[in-house]
Write an enzyme that holds these catalytic residues in place. Structure first.
Site, PDB file in Angstrom:
ATOM      1  CB  THR A  27      -1.663   8.792   4.372  1.00 50.22           C
ATOM      2  OG1 THR A  27      -2.174   7.733   5.175  1.00 50.22           O
ATOM      3  CG2 THR A  27      -0.157   8.710   4.271  1.00 50.22           C
ATOM      4  CG  ASN A  29      -6.036   5.986   3.611  1.00 56.99           C
ATOM      5  OD1 ASN A  29      -5.258   5.181   3.144  1.00 56.99           O
ATOM      6  ND2 ASN A  29      -5.814   6.596   4.766  1.00 56.99           N
ATOM      7  CD  GLU A  79      -2.040   4.217   2.648  1.00 57.94           C
ATOM      8  OE1 GLU A  79      -1.598   4.783   3.662  1.00 57.94           O
ATOM      9  OE2 GLU A  79      -1.835   3.023   2.384  1.00 57.94           O
ATOM     10  CG  HIS A  84      -0.800  22.378   5.049  1.00 53.72           C
ATOM     11  ND1 HIS A  84      -0.277  23.653   5.071  1.00 53.72           N
ATOM     12  CD2 HIS A  84      -1.955  22.424   5.748  1.00 53.72           C
ATOM     13  CE1 HIS A  84      -1.101  24.431   5.766  1.00 53.72           C
ATOM     14  NE2 HIS A  84      -2.117  23.713   6.181  1.00 53.72           N
ATOM     15  CE1 TYR A  91      -9.475   9.158   8.375  1.00 57.89           C
ATOM     16  CE2 TYR A  91      -9.716  10.207  10.519  1.00 57.89           C
ATOM     17  CZ  TYR A  91      -9.034   9.365   9.666  1.00 57.89           C
ATOM     18  OH  TYR A  91      -7.904   8.733  10.099  1.00 57.89           O
ATOM     19  CE  LYS A 107      13.000   1.094  -2.211  1.00 52.88           C
ATOM     20  NZ  LYS A 107      14.356   1.343  -2.676  1.00 52.88           N
ATOM     21  CG  PHE A 109      11.429   0.045   2.912  1.00 57.46           C
ATOM     22  CD1 PHE A 109      12.501   0.729   2.364  1.00 57.46           C
ATOM     23  CD2 PHE A 109      10.163   0.263   2.383  1.00 57.46           C
ATOM     24  CE1 PHE A 109      12.318   1.617   1.320  1.00 57.46           C
ATOM     25  CE2 PHE A 109       9.967   1.143   1.339  1.00 57.46           C
ATOM     26  CZ  PHE A 109      11.061   1.827   0.801  1.00 57.46           C
TER      27      PHE A 109
END
Length: 169
Positions: A27, A29, A79, A84, A91, A107, A109
């Site tokens: 991800t 950020n 995020e 791809h 960064y 939610k 998990f």
């Protein structure tokens, strides 16, 4: 949500370091300034849309906005998983995204495996939804070229450009 589609851009910053390492789903950020600038009606949860890193190609994406209940974060984050395979981290690059639609609320998990399965399901749903004509047309929005295009803004790009400036530039 009245704010969709929502256009924003910001520098990619280091997050919690879990996306690639723990989840196998990298991800990008956004900094706090972008997260703090989100409209009130952009609720926490999982969104789908389009993303562009720097001046590169535009790709499908999913974005998580919120506190990541599984990890019990105390800091709200935004995020984005760009759908791809990138050769290296980016960064410090500018990430431009358009939030097009909402998939689900955030939610917790019962297990890491359940979280990973849910994220992969979100990615598959995003791929399908972004093929719809009303969503695929946003891939061509002038917002994605406004960072490199120095020509005067056309009426259709003016709204996108002004939104990108409002959204934490």
């Amino acid at each position: 949500m009245k704010s969709l589609p929502y256009f924003c851009r910001g520098e990619v910053v280091r997050g919690f370091g879990r996306g690639s390492k723990e989840l196998g789903i990298p991800t990008a950020n956004f900094p706090d300034s972008v997260v703090d600038s989100l409209p009130a009606d952009v609720t926490t949860g999982i969104y789908y849309g389009w993303a562009c890193v720097g001046n590169s190609d535009i790709h499908k994406m999913v974005t998580s906005i919120g506190w990541n209940p599984y990890y019990k974060n105390t800091k709200k984050s935004m995020e984005t998983h760009v759908i791809h395979k990138f050769k290296e981290d980016f960064y410090g690059e500018i990430l431009s995204v358009v939030l097009v639609g909402y998939i689900r609320s955030e939610k917790s998990f019962p297990s890491l495996e359940d979280l990973i399965a849910a994220i992969n399901s979100d990615i598959e749903e995003a791929k399908v939804m972004l093929e719809l004509p009303e969503h695929s047309k946003l891939k061509e929005d002038n917002f994605f070229t406004s960072t490199t295009d120095s020509s005067p803004a056309s009426p259709s790009s003016a709204a996108s450009t002004s939104q990108s400036i409002i959204n934490g530039h």
